[in-house]
Write a protein that holds these residues in place. Structure first.
Motif, PDB file in Angstrom:
ATOM      1  N   ALA A 147       5.489  -3.704   1.578  1.00 51.67           N
ATOM      2  CA  ALA A 147       5.060  -3.729   0.180  1.00 51.67           C
ATOM      3  C   ALA A 147       4.748  -2.325  -0.343  1.00 51.67           C
ATOM      4  N   VAL A 148       4.010  -1.539   0.436  1.00 49.76           N
ATOM      5  CA  VAL A 148       3.637  -0.211  -0.060  1.00 49.76           C
ATOM      6  C   VAL A 148       4.845   0.726  -0.085  1.00 49.76           C
ATOM      7  N   LEU A 149       5.747   0.581   0.880  1.00 48.13           N
ATOM      8  CA  LEU A 149       6.948   1.411   0.851  1.00 48.13           C
ATOM      9  C   LEU A 149       7.850   1.008  -0.305  1.00 48.13           C
ATOM     10  N   GLY A 150       7.987  -0.310  -0.506  1.00 52.63           N
ATOM     11  CA  GLY A 150       8.837  -0.778  -1.583  1.00 52.63           C
ATOM     12  C   GLY A 150       8.326  -0.366  -2.950  1.00 52.63           C
ATOM     13  N   ALA A 151       7.001  -0.336  -3.117  1.00 50.31           N
ATOM     14  CA  ALA A 151       6.393   0.055  -4.388  1.00 50.31           C
ATOM     15  C   ALA A 151       6.244   1.570  -4.510  1.00 50.31           C
ATOM     16  N   ARG A 152       6.567   2.302  -3.435  1.00 51.86           N
ATOM     17  CA  ARG A 152       6.357   3.763  -3.395  1.00 51.86           C
ATOM     18  C   ARG A 152       4.904   4.115  -3.732  1.00 51.86           C
ATOM     19  N   ASP A 153       4.001   3.278  -3.267  1.00 51.99           N
ATOM     20  CA  ASP A 153       2.578   3.459  -3.545  1.00 51.99           C
ATOM     21  C   ASP A 153       1.834   3.571  -2.225  1.00 51.99           C
ATOM     22  N   VAL A 154       1.932   4.733  -1.585  1.00 49.24           N
ATOM     23  CA  VAL A 154       1.334   4.915  -0.269  1.00 49.24           C
ATOM     24  C   VAL A 154      -0.014   5.610  -0.394  1.00 49.24           C
ATOM     25  N   PRO A 155      -0.933   5.340   0.547  1.00 42.94           N
ATOM     26  CA  PRO A 155      -2.222   6.023   0.531  1.00 42.94           C
ATOM     27  C   PRO A 155      -2.082   7.457   1.030  1.00 42.94           C
ATOM     28  N   ASP A 156      -3.191   8.191   1.020  1.00 46.13           N
ATOM     29  CA  ASP A 156      -3.162   9.580   1.498  1.00 46.13           C
ATOM     30  C   ASP A 156      -2.744   9.659   2.960  1.00 46.13           C
ATOM     31  N   LEU A 157      -3.197   8.698   3.748  1.00 45.82           N
ATOM     32  CA  LEU A 157      -2.819   8.614   5.158  1.00 45.82           C
ATOM     33  C   LEU A 157      -2.366   7.189   5.448  1.00 45.82           C
ATOM     34  N   LEU A 158      -1.192   7.067   6.016  1.00 43.99           N
ATOM     35  CA  LEU A 158      -0.652   5.759   6.359  1.00 43.99           C
ATOM     36  C   LEU A 158      -0.291   5.732   7.831  1.00 43.99           C
ATOM     37  N   VAL A 159      -0.748   4.711   8.533  1.00 48.49           N
ATOM     38  CA  VAL A 159      -0.472   4.556   9.959  1.00 48.49           C
ATOM     39  C   VAL A 159       0.669   3.554  10.123  1.00 48.49           C
ATOM     40  N   GLY A 160       1.715   3.973  10.844  1.00 48.57           N
ATOM     41  CA  GLY A 160       2.852   3.104  11.104  1.00 48.57           C
ATOM     42  C   GLY A 160       2.986   2.801  12.582  1.00 48.57           C
ATOM     43  N   PRO A 161       2.838   1.534  13.014  1.00 48.65           N
ATOM     44  CA  PRO A 161       3.103   1.175  14.413  1.00 48.65           C
ATOM     45  C   PRO A 161       4.570   1.395  14.751  1.00 48.65           C
ATOM     46  N   ASN A 162       4.851   1.883  15.942  1.00 50.22           N
ATOM     47  CA  ASN A 162       6.237   2.247  16.267  1.00 50.22           C
ATOM     48  C   ASN A 162       7.172   1.049  16.191  1.00 50.22           C
ATOM     49  N   TRP A 163       6.695  -0.145  16.605  1.00 48.08           N
ATOM     50  CA  TRP A 163       7.585  -1.304  16.649  1.00 48.08           C
ATOM     51  C   TRP A 163       7.892  -1.844  15.254  1.00 48.08           C
ATOM     52  N   GLU A 164       7.095  -1.456  14.256  1.00 50.34           N
ATOM     53  CA  GLU A 164       7.370  -1.867  12.891  1.00 50.34           C
ATOM     54  C   GLU A 164       8.349  -0.904  12.217  1.00 50.34           C
TER      55      GLU A 164
END
Length: 558
Positions: A147-164
């Motif tokens: 959702a946040v990637l699709g909306a291009r609305d990311v926070p200052d810091l975003l944590v991405g799990p490797n498997w996702e």
């Protein structure tokens, strides 16, 4: 499968044992269009040499000597908690600017938010800037990430799990569009402005680049193994049944320990570990190099068929808990803790947190991994990697001063064991969030358990260590002993250092293929259907994935 007491142990408490859930959740995941996979995305592979050119120059931070030295990917072990802590970050990293908004996964009860959480207040006071964490349900994190990637609305810091993030089509395009290029801030000696980040292993940083540029800070794994087979040693010892040392004994364990009339079954989910006992590959979802240099997929191997037949027999004879049979989302931790299942696979990060929590409920509770073994004369192949568990990305366009402030905050978050910063991050404030055992080790209070989650844990990475605590006095020796006994069986990673973005058709065929395998396991399809599943896998994208991976190896001279 993540990593854990979700805080200190990479929270593999839920994740490495959740690989299957993460993959399933991403079956329809993608980038910037509701994150759906785009047919025609052919994948990309950044050469290892290109990645090496942007890596930070490693510099260790050694505050205290370990009781059990680390060995390769095996972390250091500490059997005592230091009485004197060292200040790792003498100056407050924050400049008092706007609050830093973050988003990261969490596998547990939602803690109180900013303004109602004294743990957050204490850490933010030391940071000199307010970090406002947004913790999202780890089991549905892929939906929020999409959702946040699709909306291009990311926070200052975003944590991405490797498997996702590995399953998101054209994720490298999202990285370039939405996140800051950190190369010039961190490559070479530039990283020494952030000494705790410089202490993260080079092997972890190798995975933090996209398109030959550094775009994230890695959170290193606390051990290379994806799974272990855990059993309730206290209950099996009481029944006079030892840990299995062969697949034949594993089956007999199931027969002896299943008492359906008493609501007890021997097994939860075990298929991933059974595959490893039978010598099946796990590399890049299940590839192995053939003698001629090409790649063969697990579905095409006799070892896999044997593992499938063995596990289907466990299901067919009623040795697996009905909740596991009926669903993909059975709460096997709860079943295991309650003695309803006596053996199941989980990530090793789950171990300490579960042991520490459950021994307060059941003083005899003893959760132990089973030493690995092979099927007959077959040697086991244990899956694993030094790939980081998480990656932390900085929002693009914040400006040089703000980016440097955030990197200083991440450097604080990466403070090593033995530092005051580490203790505050991991346990909070003494007397409020934790007390001390006689040996000085912190013991969380009820308030600490309520307020402390993973608000800061995954933001700055950390040098992995295992530390004895009063509620798990034997854990460090047991954990490192298991690793030392198992490391010789670790599957070599042919793709180490190569940044892969998988072809869309190949990524899309993985989950439905595994769903078909699950139907075979549960008796809804015959074993003979494996040949059909393999054909459909190959035609649906598997052969495309094979060609892509073979070319990536060839391009890197492997």
């Amino acid at each position: 499968m993540d990593p854990t007491h979700p805080s200190g142990a990479t929270d593999r408490r839920r994740f490495l044992a959740l690989f299957g859930l993460g993959t399933a959740a991403l079956a329809s995941g993608g980038l910037l269009t509701g994150c759906s996979k785009e047919a025609g995305s052919r994948g990309s592979a950044t050469k290892a040499d290109a990645v090496k050119g942007v890596l930070p120059n490693y510099r260790a931070v050694d505050l205290i000597k370990p009781d059990i030295p680390g060995q390769g990917p095996i972390p250091q072990g500490f059997l005592t908690y230091p009485r004197e802590l060292v200040v790792s970050v003498p100056d407050k990293p924050g400049a008092g600017g706007p609050e830093i908004k973050t988003m990261s996964p969490w596998w547990g009860p939602t803690p109180p938010a900013l303004g109602r959480n004294s743990y957050l207040d204490a850490v933010n006071a030391q940071l000199g800037v307010t970090v406002n964490p947004s913790l999202q349900d780890g089991n549905t994190y892929s939906d929020k990430l999409s959702a946040v990637l699709g909306a291009r609305d990311v926070p200052d810091l975003l944590v991405g799990p490797n498997w996702e993030i590995d399953k998101i089509s054209r994720f490298s395009d999202a990285v370039k569009a939405l996140f800051e290029d950190l190369t010039d801030y961190l490559k070479g000696d530039a990283v020494h402005a952030y000494p705790n980040l410089a202490a993260l292993s080079t092997g972890a940083w190798e995975y933090a680049a996209w398109g030959g540029r550094l775009y994230s800070v890695p959170f290193p794994t606390d051990g290379p193994f994806a799974f272990a087979m855990f059993h309730r040693k206290d209950l099996t010892d009481a029944a006079g049944v030892g840990a299995p040392t062969s697949t034949d004994e594993l089956y007999e364990f199931g027969k002896k320990m299943t008492r359906a009339d008493r609501g007890v079954w021997a097994f939860g989910s075990v298929f991933s570990m059974v595959q490893q006992y039978f010598g099946c590959p796990g590399l890049q979802n299940g590839w192995r190099r053939k003698p001629d240099g090409g790649l063969v997929y697990k579905y095409e191997l006799p070892e896999y068929r044997a593992a499938l037949e063995f596990t289907a027999r466990l299901f067919g004879e009623g040795l697996v808990h009905p909740d596991t049979v009926a669903t993909k989302g059975a709460d096997e931790k709860q079943l295991f803790n309650g003695g309803k299942i006596l053996m199941y696979q989980d990530g090793l990060g789950a171990w300490q947190g579960m042991q520490g929590e459950q021994v307060k409920v059941t003083p005899t509770f003893d959760m132990q991994p089973i030493p690995v073994f092979g099927a007959g004369a077959t040697k086991p192949v244990i899956w694993g990697s030094e790939k980081p568990i998480f990656f932390t990305f900085v929002k693009k366009g914040l400006g040089k001063a703000r980016t440097e402030e955030i990197l200083r905050v991440l450097n604080w978050g990466a403070a090593p064991f033995g530092s005051r910063e580490y203790e505050l991050r991991e346990y909070g404030v003494e007397g409020r969030h934790f007390t001390r055992a006689a040996d000085g080790s912190p013991i969380p209070t009820e308030l600490g358990r309520k307020e402390k989650a993973s608000q800061y844990d995954y933001l700055g990475g950390r040098v992995p260590v295992k530390v004895r605590s009063g509620d798990t006095p034997n854990y460090v020796q047991d954990y490192l002993g298991y690793h030392r006994a198992t490391i010789t069986h670790l599957e070599p990673d042919l793709f180490a250092g190569i940044k892969l973005e998988l072809p869309a058709n190949y990524s899309k065929v993985l989950v439905p293929s595994e769903d078909k395998i699950n139907d075979i396991l549960r008796g809804r399809r015959p074993i003979g259907d494996l040949d059909q599943v393999a054909r459909e896998f190959r035609s649906g994208g598997g052969d495309e994935g094979r060609a892509f991976l073979e070319q990536a190896l060839a391009d890197n001279g492997r």
